[in-house]
Motif scaffolding. Structure first.
Motif, PDB file in Angstrom:
ATOM      1  N   SER A 244       0.841  -1.200   0.000  1.00 18.12           N
ATOM      2  CA  SER A 244       0.000   0.000   0.000  1.00 18.12           C
ATOM      3  C   SER A 244       0.874   1.248   0.000  1.00 18.12           C
ATOM      4  O   SER A 244       2.115   1.163   0.119  1.00 18.12           O
TER       5      SER A 244
ATOM      6  N   ALA B 255       1.166   3.349   2.314  1.00 18.29           N
ATOM      7  CA  ALA B 255       1.795   3.529   3.625  1.00 18.29           C
ATOM      8  C   ALA B 255       3.197   2.944   3.667  1.00 18.29           C
ATOM      9  O   ALA B 255       4.023   3.365   4.484  1.00 18.29           O
ATOM     10  N   GLU B 256       3.489   1.989   2.785  1.00 17.95           N
ATOM     11  CA  GLU B 256       4.802   1.343   2.779  1.00 17.95           C
ATOM     12  C   GLU B 256       5.805   2.035   1.866  1.00 17.95           C
ATOM     13  O   GLU B 256       6.984   1.682   1.853  1.00 17.95           O
TER      14      GLU B 256
ATOM     15  N   ASP C 226       8.464   4.551   0.584  1.00 18.40           N
ATOM     16  CA  ASP C 226       9.432   5.493   1.141  1.00 18.40           C
ATOM     17  C   ASP C 226      10.291   6.034   0.007  1.00 18.40           C
ATOM     18  O   ASP C 226      10.070   5.719  -1.174  1.00 18.40           O
TER      19      ASP C 226
ATOM     20  N   SER D  84       1.101   9.926   2.918  1.00 19.59           N
ATOM     21  CA  SER D  84       2.339   9.186   2.652  1.00 19.59           C
ATOM     22  C   SER D  84       3.351  10.002   1.847  1.00 19.59           C
ATOM     23  O   SER D  84       4.555   9.978   2.136  1.00 19.59           O
TER      24      SER D  84
ATOM     25  N   ARG E 134       4.869  12.701   3.961  1.00 14.97           N
ATOM     26  CA  ARG E 134       5.834  12.142   4.900  1.00 14.97           C
ATOM     27  C   ARG E 134       7.223  12.043   4.269  1.00 14.97           C
ATOM     28  O   ARG E 134       8.242  12.326   4.915  1.00 14.97           O
TER      29      ARG E 134
END
Length: 479
Positions: A199, A201-202, A204, A241, A244
């Motif tokens: 998703s 959220a993972e 980076d 996300s 972030r």
């Protein structure tokens, strides 16, 4: 973040750039032109150039070069000096007769090192040096045809377009958009099975493409320069996300770490993914005149945050459609007009009804100061009433020049109020509210609910809205 600091940051940076422009042929890209448009205005550019004829050109591959009588050029660019940008520079210079070239980039040298794959450890050792810029200076002299000619490559953080003292936009990052769920599949296609993400959220920084990472680093570099100007040590917060990743990059940006050690003030910086609240951006529940102006009037070419205002009303031309392109359009940005700026800031922060009354008040006061024969009328403000006030300035050249900015905002208001799309605004608002009320009826499919609400809403005002005449087929809304 102090409002005067944001505006002074943009103006201070531009003054450094304008100081290089005396008697120069100036090339601007769209993002830098928009920053100048809101921050200083074209008048300040004309003053800085100082020659009888200001030669201002858009930076593009087909841009005309400079003649023998134009030995100096200044290029003001919002992007990395790499790839197509450098090729365009080379082509323009080679077909010119320049002897002195200044290239100003909004991207810092530290980001250029990153773009050229210089390791962080090696970049730290180069602190105070600018090898990428120095190499380009040598190339500029080579392209001019004489290594004894003068070339300068400078960094100026032209990040912001200050729309108001409390609101600044970043036109060079208009295309930077948060990742969507389907983007995860694209990112996974370049990763081995064991490292695939489930998703957003993972996701980076290591999962992003090099091009996107560079775009983020360019934004981070500009924000760091803003914090340096404000003298603050920022604390970053993120909602979403993608935000972030940006907040993390700013926190770990090496020049920013060094800056924070000596900063005396403190500031909180909140990054928010716009995709978390798209209805707030595209809905019709806002009761603000500026929102409607930007929604219905045509976009100013090359700009992301301004519109074209038809100025034919103030000329001797008939207000026919074929005459609209014969007169240069007006706009919303009035950086050199104090009265117009005051009105613009009032329009941004007031509701529609109060904003229209504020436009009338400013027009009445301006007409009174010029001793124009104005007829006062109270009650509801109408487009015809505002037009009659604006027409008073038409044949008075001095009054027209004194209040040109105010008249542009007045005409923008009139044209918005008379625009057919404005009449449909309440219809769309009613549709959105009814859709929300019917959204949780689980017994009926969503598509059927939407069609029912759509038909009910717009059957109430067929004269204002025709689905087929306006090419607004409901089925085309379902993707």
């Amino acid at each position: 973040m102090s409002a005067p600091g944001v505006l002074s940051f943009t103006q201070q940076v531009w003054e450094q750039v304008l100081a290089k422009m005396k008697r120069a042929l100036v090339y601007l890209d769209a993002a830098c032109a928009e920053s100048l448009h809101w921050g200083c205005g074209s008048t300040r550019l004309l003053e800085a150039v100082g020659s009888p004829a200001c030669h201002l050109r858009e930076f593009e591959p087909d841009a005309a070069g400079g003649g023998a009588e134009q030995p100096k050029a200044v290029f003001v660019l919002s992007c990395l000096l790499k790839g197509r940008t450098v090729e365009t520079l080379r082509d323009i210079i080679r077909r010119s007769h320049f002897q002195y070239c200044v290239v100003v980039t909004a991207v810092s040298h530290a980001v250029h090192l990153t773009a050229n794959h210089v390791p962080a450890a090696a970049a730290a050792e180069l602190e105070g040096q600018q090898p990428v810029f120095e190499q380009l200076e040598e190339k500029l002299c080579e392209w001019m045809g004489n290594l004894n000619y003068t070339a300068e490559v400078l960094h100026a953080p032209l990040l912001l377009a200050p729309v108001a003292p409390y609101l600044a936009l970043t036109p060079s990052f208009a295309s930077l958009f948060p990742l969507l769920p389907q983007d995860v599949h694209l990112l996974n296609s370049a990763r081995p099975d064991k490292r695939r993400m489930g998703s957003l959220a993972e996701v980076d920084a290591t999962a992003l493409t090099p091009e996107l990472l560079l775009q983020i680093r360019c934004l981070v570099s500009g924000l760091s320069s803003l914090c340096e100007h404000l003298g603050v040590r920022e604390e970053c917060f993120a909602v979403g996300s993608f935000s972030r990743i940006i907040a993390s990059d700013l926190a770990n940006y090496a020049p920013a770490k060094n800056r924070r050690k000596t900063a005396s003030g403190r500031a909180s910086v909140v990054f928010v993914d716009r995709t978390l609240d798209l209805t707030g951006a595209v809905g019709h529940h806002g009761d603000n005149l500026v929102e409607k102006i930007i929604s219905v009037l045509p976009q100013l070419p090359g700009h992301t945050n301004d519109v074209m205002v038809n100025m034919v009303e103030l000329t001797a031309l008939q207000a026919k459609e074929e005459n609209h392109n014969m007169v240069a359009p007006g706009c919303l940005a009035q950086s050199n007009d104090t009265a117009a700026k005051a009105l613009w800031e009032a329009l941004l922060s007031t509701k529609h009804k109060e904003a229209v009354m504020e436009v009338r008040r400013h027009l009445v006061e301006a007409a009174s100061r010029e001793n124009l024969p104005i007829k006062m009328s109270m009650g509801r403000v109408t487009p015809g009433q505002l037009t009659s006030y604006i027409q008073l300035f038409k044949n008075n050249h001095k009054a027209l020049m004194n209040h040109c900015g105010l008249l542009q905002l007045g005409l923008a208001t009139v044209q918005t109020l008379k625009h057919p799309q404005t009449a449909k605004w309440d219809n769309f608002l009613a549709f959105e509210r009814l859709l929300l009320q019917n959204f949780f009826i689980k017994e009926v499919k969503l598509e059927i609910q939407v069609k029912h609400v759509w038909n009910y809403t717009f059957s109430q005002s067929d004269s204002l809205f025709s689905l087929r005449r306006g090419n607004h087929e409901l089925d085309s809304l379902f993707l």
